[in-house]
Design a protein around this motif. Structure first.
Motif, mmCIF file in Angstrom:
data_model
loop_
_atom_site.group_PDB
_atom_site.id
_atom_site.type_symbol
_atom_site.label_atom_id
_atom_site.label_comp_id
_atom_site.label_asym_id
_atom_site.label_seq_id
_atom_site.Cartn_x
_atom_site.Cartn_y
_atom_site.Cartn_z
ATOM 1 N N THR A 140 13.182 -90.103 49.602
ATOM 2 C CA THR A 140 12.923 -88.711 49.999
ATOM 3 C C THR A 140 12.712 -87.865 48.748
ATOM 4 O O THR A 140 13.559 -87.829 47.866
ATOM 5 C CB THR A 140 14.099 -88.149 50.809
ATOM 6 O OG1 THR A 140 14.266 -88.933 51.996
ATOM 7 C CG2 THR A 140 13.840 -86.702 51.199
ATOM 8 N N ARG A 141 11.577 -87.217 48.693
ATOM 9 C CA ARG A 141 11.258 -86.356 47.538
ATOM 10 C C ARG A 141 11.394 -84.892 47.930
ATOM 11 O O ARG A 141 10.849 -84.450 48.944
ATOM 12 C CB ARG A 141 9.845 -86.636 47.048
ATOM 13 C CG ARG A 141 9.388 -85.702 45.940
ATOM 14 C CD ARG A 141 8.068 -86.143 45.356
ATOM 15 N NE ARG A 141 7.564 -85.191 44.370
ATOM 16 C CZ ARG A 141 6.559 -85.432 43.531
ATOM 17 N NH1 ARG A 141 5.937 -86.609 43.566
ATOM 18 N NH2 ARG A 141 6.168 -84.518 42.660
ATOM 19 N N THR A 142 12.126 -84.157 47.107
ATOM 20 C CA THR A 142 12.302 -82.724 47.331
ATOM 21 C C THR A 142 11.798 -81.965 46.115
ATOM 22 O O THR A 142 12.231 -82.241 44.981
ATOM 23 C CB THR A 142 13.784 -82.377 47.574
ATOM 24 O OG1 THR A 142 14.283 -83.151 48.678
ATOM 25 C CG2 THR A 142 13.956 -80.899 47.868
ATOM 26 N N ASP A 143 10.875 -81.049 46.326
ATOM 27 C CA ASP A 143 10.324 -80.224 45.248
ATOM 28 C C ASP A 143 10.668 -78.759 45.506
ATOM 29 O O ASP A 143 10.237 -78.184 46.510
ATOM 30 C CB ASP A 143 8.806 -80.389 45.166
ATOM 31 C CG ASP A 143 8.398 -81.772 44.700
ATOM 32 O OD1 ASP A 143 8.584 -82.081 43.515
ATOM 33 O OD2 ASP A 143 7.898 -82.551 45.532
ATOM 34 N N ILE A 144 11.442 -78.176 44.603
ATOM 35 C CA ILE A 144 11.791 -76.751 44.675
ATOM 36 C C ILE A 144 11.302 -76.096 43.387
ATOM 37 O O ILE A 144 11.783 -76.427 42.300
ATOM 38 C CB ILE A 144 13.314 -76.552 44.833
ATOM 39 C CG1 ILE A 144 13.810 -77.245 46.107
ATOM 40 C CG2 ILE A 144 13.655 -75.067 44.849
ATOM 41 C CD1 ILE A 144 15.306 -77.189 46.296
ATOM 42 N N PRO A 145 10.321 -75.200 43.469
ATOM 43 C CA PRO A 145 9.741 -74.613 42.260
ATOM 44 C C PRO A 145 10.796 -73.971 41.363
ATOM 45 O O PRO A 145 11.712 -73.285 41.833
ATOM 46 C CB PRO A 145 8.765 -73.568 42.798
ATOM 47 C CG PRO A 145 8.418 -74.063 44.170
ATOM 48 C CD PRO A 145 9.674 -74.708 44.695
ATOM 49 N N ASP A 146 10.678 -74.230 40.068
ATOM 50 C CA ASP A 146 11.542 -73.596 39.069
ATOM 51 C C ASP A 146 10.876 -72.270 38.670
ATOM 52 O O ASP A 146 10.100 -72.217 37.707
ATOM 53 C CB ASP A 146 11.701 -74.527 37.863
ATOM 54 C CG ASP A 146 12.684 -73.981 36.828
ATOM 55 O OD1 ASP A 146 13.045 -72.799 36.926
ATOM 56 O OD2 ASP A 146 13.063 -74.739 35.913
ATOM 57 N N ASP A 147 11.186 -71.237 39.427
ATOM 58 C CA ASP A 147 10.507 -69.953 39.227
ATOM 59 C C ASP A 147 10.762 -69.374 37.844
ATOM 60 O O ASP A 147 9.876 -68.754 37.236
ATOM 61 C CB ASP A 147 10.962 -68.954 40.307
ATOM 62 C CG ASP A 147 10.527 -69.380 41.697
ATOM 63 O OD1 ASP A 147 9.480 -70.030 41.811
ATOM 64 O OD2 ASP A 147 11.251 -69.064 42.667
ATOM 65 N N LYS A 148 11.956 -69.587 37.319
ATOM 66 C CA LYS A 148 12.295 -69.038 36.010
ATOM 67 C C LYS A 148 11.436 -69.650 34.919
ATOM 68 O O LYS A 148 10.895 -68.949 34.052
ATOM 69 C CB LYS A 148 13.776 -69.270 35.711
ATOM 70 C CG LYS A 148 14.259 -68.634 34.433
ATOM 71 C CD LYS A 148 15.765 -68.826 34.265
ATOM 72 C CE LYS A 148 16.254 -68.183 32.970
ATOM 73 N NZ LYS A 148 17.728 -68.366 32.794
ATOM 74 N N ALA A 149 11.283 -70.991 34.965
ATOM 75 C CA ALA A 149 10.461 -71.662 33.962
ATOM 76 C C ALA A 149 8.997 -71.268 34.110
ATOM 77 O O ALA A 149 8.304 -71.000 33.120
ATOM 78 C CB ALA A 149 10.621 -73.179 34.081
ATOM 79 N N ARG A 150 8.534 -71.229 35.328
ATOM 80 C CA ARG A 150 7.125 -70.894 35.549
ATOM 81 C C ARG A 150 6.818 -69.453 35.126
ATOM 82 O O ARG A 150 5.747 -69.168 34.582
ATOM 83 C CB ARG A 150 6.770 -71.106 37.014
ATOM 84 C CG ARG A 150 6.788 -72.584 37.410
ATOM 85 C CD ARG A 150 6.432 -72.801 38.869
ATOM 86 N NE ARG A 150 6.431 -74.209 39.218
ATOM 87 C CZ ARG A 150 5.398 -75.032 39.049
ATOM 88 N NH1 ARG A 150 4.269 -74.557 38.528
ATOM 89 N NH2 ARG A 150 5.474 -76.316 39.388
#
Length: 252
Positions: free
Chosen positions: A137-147
Motif C-alpha cells: 500500500t502506497r500513501t503519498d501526502i504532499p510535503d507542503d512545507k518543502a514544496r
C-alpha cells in the motif's frame, strides 16, 4: 552460487547471481559457478563427473529406472546444493562449521524435492527484477512545507519493522509489508533494508567534490526504488515459504 567465506563473523549467507561478484558482496565471498571458462572461452563443467557418479549411485535405487524416473544431471545437482544451503535445519546444525570451513553437502532423502526447491529459489533470486511486484500500500501526502520552499521531499529511507512500514521520504510511505519479509536476510539486514541502505545519500567529505560532483538525488530514483521494493518483497515472501517447508522435513 555465492557463499560466505571463512573465517566468518556473520551468520552463513548464500545467494545466486548471474555475474561475477566482488569479494565483499557477502562476507569474504566465495563463488561456486556452474561452469568455468578459460582464457580462450572454452567451457568446463564445474561439477565433476565424479560428483555426478556419486549422486547417481546414491539415488538410483531410490529414484528407480522406469520411464517416469527423472535423470539426475549436473544442473539438477547445482539446484540441489543451492536448496540445501538454504535449509534452516542444516544452517543451525552446522552453524559453527560454516563459520570456519567450506560447506559440505549431505545426501537428503528426496533429491528431486530439494532440486526443485533450489531451482525455484535460484529463479527468484537471479530474476528478482522480473518477478510480480507485491501489492504494497502506497500513501503519498504532499510535503507542503518543502514544496513551498522550492525543495524536494526529504529522503528518509527508513524501515519500521514493528509497524510493517517503510518511509521513503517526507511524502511517501509503503505499508502492509508482510512481517515474514524481515526474516529473509542478507548478512545482518533484511533484503529490503539492504536496498534502502544502497539508496541513502552518502555526502563526500571533500568540500570540492561535495559541491561540484555530488549530484545524487533520491527523487531521481524514487519510482525505481518503489518498484524494486515491491519485487523484492515478493522474492522475500516466496523464499521464506520454501524455507518454512524445508524446516518441516526430517532429513536425519
Amino acid at each position: 552460487i555465492c557463499v560466505s567465506g571463512f573465517p566468518a563473523s556473520k551468520p552463513f549467507q548464500t545467494i545466486a547471481v548471474n555475474s561475477i561478484p566482488c569479494y565483499d558482496f557477502l562476507e569474504k565471498t566465495q563463488a561456486l559457478p556452474l561452469f568455468c571458462f578459460d582464457q580462450e572461452g572454452n567451457c568446463t563443467d564445474n561439477i565433476t563427473d565424479w560428483a555426478l557418479k556419486q549422486f547417481t549411485a546414491h539415488y538410483k535405487p531410490k529414484i528407480g529406472t522406469g520411464k517416469a524416473a527423472r535423470k539426475i544431471d549436473k544442473p539438477a545437482i547445482f539446484y540441489y546444493c543451492y536448496a540445501v544451503l538454504h535449509d534452516p535445519n542444516y544452517r543451525e546444525k552446522y552453524a559453527l562449521n560454516l563459520k570456519r570451513d567450506f560447506p559440505r553437502i549431505p545426501f537428503y532423502a528426496n533429491f528431486w524435492q530439494w532440486a526443485d526447491w533450489g531451482k525455484t529459489l535460484m529463479d527468484l533470486h537471479i530474476g528478482f527484477e522480473t518477478v510480480e511486484p507485491y501489492p504494497l500500500t502506497r500513501t503519498d501526502i504532499p510535503d507542503d512545507k518543502a514544496r513551498a520552499a522550492g525543495l524536494l521531499p526529504k529522503p528518509l529511507l527508513r524501515a519500521k519493522r514493528e509497524e510493517c512500514v517503510i518511509v521513503l521520504d517526507s511524502e511517501t510511505t509503503l505499508s502492509d509489508i508482510p512481517p515474514v519479509v524481515w526474516d529473509y536476510r542478507l548478512g545482518n539486514r533484511s533484503a529490503l533494508e539492504w536496498i534502502l541502505d544502497q539508496y541513502k545519500e552518502k555526502t563526500p567529505k571533500d568540500p570540492t567534490i561535495r559541491e561540484q560532483f555530488n549530484t545524487y538525488r533520491f527523487a531521481d530514483y524514487k519510482e525505481q526504488v518503489v518498484d524494486l521494493l515491491q519485487r523484492v518483497t515478493t522474492v522475500s515472501v516466496e523464499t521464506m515459504q520454501i524455507v518454512a517447508a524445508m524446516r518441516t522435513v526430517d532429513e536425519e
